[in-house]
Motif scaffolding. Structure first.
Motif, mmCIF file in Angstrom:
data_model
loop_
_atom_site.group_PDB
_atom_site.id
_atom_site.type_symbol
_atom_site.label_atom_id
_atom_site.label_comp_id
_atom_site.label_asym_id
_atom_site.label_seq_id
_atom_site.Cartn_x
_atom_site.Cartn_y
_atom_site.Cartn_z
ATOM 1 N N VAL A 195 -30.285 -0.917 25.123
ATOM 2 C CA VAL A 195 -29.107 -1.758 25.013
ATOM 3 C C VAL A 195 -28.074 -0.898 25.514
ATOM 4 N N GLN A 196 -26.600 -1.293 25.223
ATOM 5 C CA GLN A 196 -25.514 -1.393 26.054
ATOM 6 C C GLN A 196 -24.354 -0.708 24.891
ATOM 7 N N GLY A 197 -23.530 0.611 24.791
ATOM 8 C CA GLY A 197 -22.382 0.370 22.963
ATOM 9 C C GLY A 197 -21.085 0.958 23.348
ATOM 10 N N VAL A 198 -20.501 0.954 22.997
ATOM 11 C CA VAL A 198 -19.009 1.562 22.918
ATOM 12 C C VAL A 198 -18.883 2.783 21.509
ATOM 13 N N HIS B 17 -7.184 -3.940 16.665
ATOM 14 C CA HIS B 17 -6.402 -2.874 16.070
ATOM 15 C C HIS B 17 -7.391 -2.298 15.400
ATOM 16 N N SER B 18 -7.680 -2.651 14.188
ATOM 17 C CA SER B 18 -8.584 -1.690 13.614
ATOM 18 C C SER B 18 -10.100 -0.857 14.435
ATOM 19 N N ASP B 19 -10.128 -1.020 15.422
ATOM 20 C CA ASP B 19 -10.239 -0.754 16.100
ATOM 21 C C ASP B 19 -10.293 0.785 16.764
ATOM 22 N N LEU C 162 -20.302 3.632 16.156
ATOM 23 C CA LEU C 162 -20.372 1.725 16.890
ATOM 24 C C LEU C 162 -19.329 1.081 17.251
ATOM 25 N N LEU C 163 -18.246 0.683 17.580
ATOM 26 C CA LEU C 163 -17.371 0.113 17.925
ATOM 27 C C LEU C 163 -17.724 -0.858 18.004
ATOM 28 N N THR D 138 -20.497 -4.265 11.494
ATOM 29 C CA THR D 138 -21.136 -4.768 12.535
ATOM 30 C C THR D 138 -21.613 -4.689 13.662
ATOM 31 N N GLY D 139 -20.284 -3.382 14.262
ATOM 32 C CA GLY D 139 -20.678 -2.475 15.674
ATOM 33 C C GLY D 139 -21.163 -3.879 16.899
#
Ligand SMILES: [Zn+2]
Ligand SMILES: [Zn+2]
Length: 343
Positions: free
Chosen positions: A3-6, A40-42, A58-59, A129-130
């Motif tokens: 899969v994909q993730g930031v 904003h927390s990210d 994982l953001l 969570t991610g």
């Protein structure tokens, strides 16, 4: 499954990557993320060297989607369910939970080791969570069913900004009908505080922000004034020295100051103790408005469907997952209320 993730791989290094997601373990669910708000927390995680999360990270933590698979022993959830993912869950058996205060649980459960980078290293999902990903795995208590009639790009906001803002008013501060309220910082959380104050029946809602555009928006969500004045409750979403000093200054006798925002590391404030004493002020700290996903997401979703809570107006922009970088920039610049990524 690929899969994909930031991923925030190390300090100051963020990229959209191919990652691996494992099958959900006992008591866990695999969710296909359909929408995730950019909060904003990210940014705080990126700017504050991971904010206590172990690298690689994982953001994303404000997501909604559809359950694709459930692990052994999962009760009440099935593939195909639309869920909002909650980060402020309760474990059910720590001393805090056992004394009947699950909203203050400090040991929220996590599904660990389900998300991997291509090199095999285990990803730490932000706040367990991610959600800046096409898929994630969370404990079942973190996946809360909501009606499919609520558009998914609106539903995801319940996961952080809306729960934090509205519940800071209703749960942390317990604002009474007729109270005078001020909100410092009118982004997505601040606008949710305004909506919570409206729902609580506040007689006066003062929006305070340096950005004129945000003050105009605040009026649309229920602010009655856009200048400072004496109030019973101040909600500080900005959480800087200047805003805390301003906020405590605005309190009437017996007033309550509620700190919601995340301050940069090392931020301090000087308080006048005689002033605090004379006002008999209360200072509260809100961690996500003390919300409990299982109890609060369903009623917040219902309020949105009933038109009591305006979520549609908060989604000012949508973008694909690879638009994460522009979304963070837009948030820094104050150009949007919320960008919602649609993975
Ligand atoms: Zn607990
Ligand atoms: Zn958030």
């Amino acid at each position: 499954m690929a899969v994909q993730g930031v991923v925030l791989g190390e300090r100051d290094s963020v990229a959209l990557e191919d990652i691996e997601v494992g099958a959900p373990g006992a008591g866990e669910v695999l969710v296909r993320i359909e929408a995730t708000g950019v909060c904003h927390s990210d940014l705080h995680v990126i700017e504050e060297d991971g904010w206590g999360h172990a690298y690689p990270i994982l953001l994303g933590h404000e997501g909604a989607g559809t359950i694709e698979a459930v692990g052994e022993g999962v009760d009440g959830l099935a593939a195909g369910d639309r869920v909002v993912i909650g980060w402020k869950t309760a474990c059910g058996d720590c001393p805090t939970c056992r004394r009947g205060a699950p909203r203050q649980c400090k040991r929220p459960p996590a599904a660990t080791g389900r998300l991997l980078r291509r090199d095999g290293s285990v990803l730490t999902p932000v706040l367990r969570t991610g959600t800046f990903a096409t898929h994630t795995v969370v404990p079942q208590v973190a996946a809360v069913k909501v009606p499919r009639e609520l558009p998914v790009e609106q539903a995801c906001l319940l996961g952080c900004a809306v729960a934090t803002g509205v519940m800071s008013v209703l749960e942390t501060a317990k604002v009474w009908e007729g109270a005078r309220v001020a909100v410092i910082g009118c982004g997505a959380v601040g606008l949710s505080v305004i909506q919570g104050a409206r729902i609580a029946g506040a007689s006066e809602i003062r929006a305070i922000d340096l950005d004129e555009r945000k003050l105009e928006q605040a009026k649309r969500f229920g602010a009655t004034h856009t200048e400072p004045g004496p109030v019973d409750f101040v909600f500080d979403v900005v959480a800087r020295r200047s805003t805390v000093e301003q906020g405590i200054g605005l309190l009437s006798s017996g007033g309550t100051f509620v700190l919601i925002g995340l301050s940069p590391g090392g931020e301090t404030v000087e308080l006048s103790l005689p002033q605090l004493f004379a006002k008999q002020a209360t200072i509260l700290v809100s961690h996500g408005g003390d919300h409990l996903p299982q109890e609060d997401f369903p009623r917040l979703a219902q309020w949105a469907l009933d038109g009591k809570l305006d979520l549609a107006g908060m989604v000012t922009r949508t973008a694909p997952l690879d638009g994460w970088s522009d979304a963070l920039e837009a948030m820094k610049g104050g150009d949007v209320i919320r960008t919602v990524l649609l993975p």
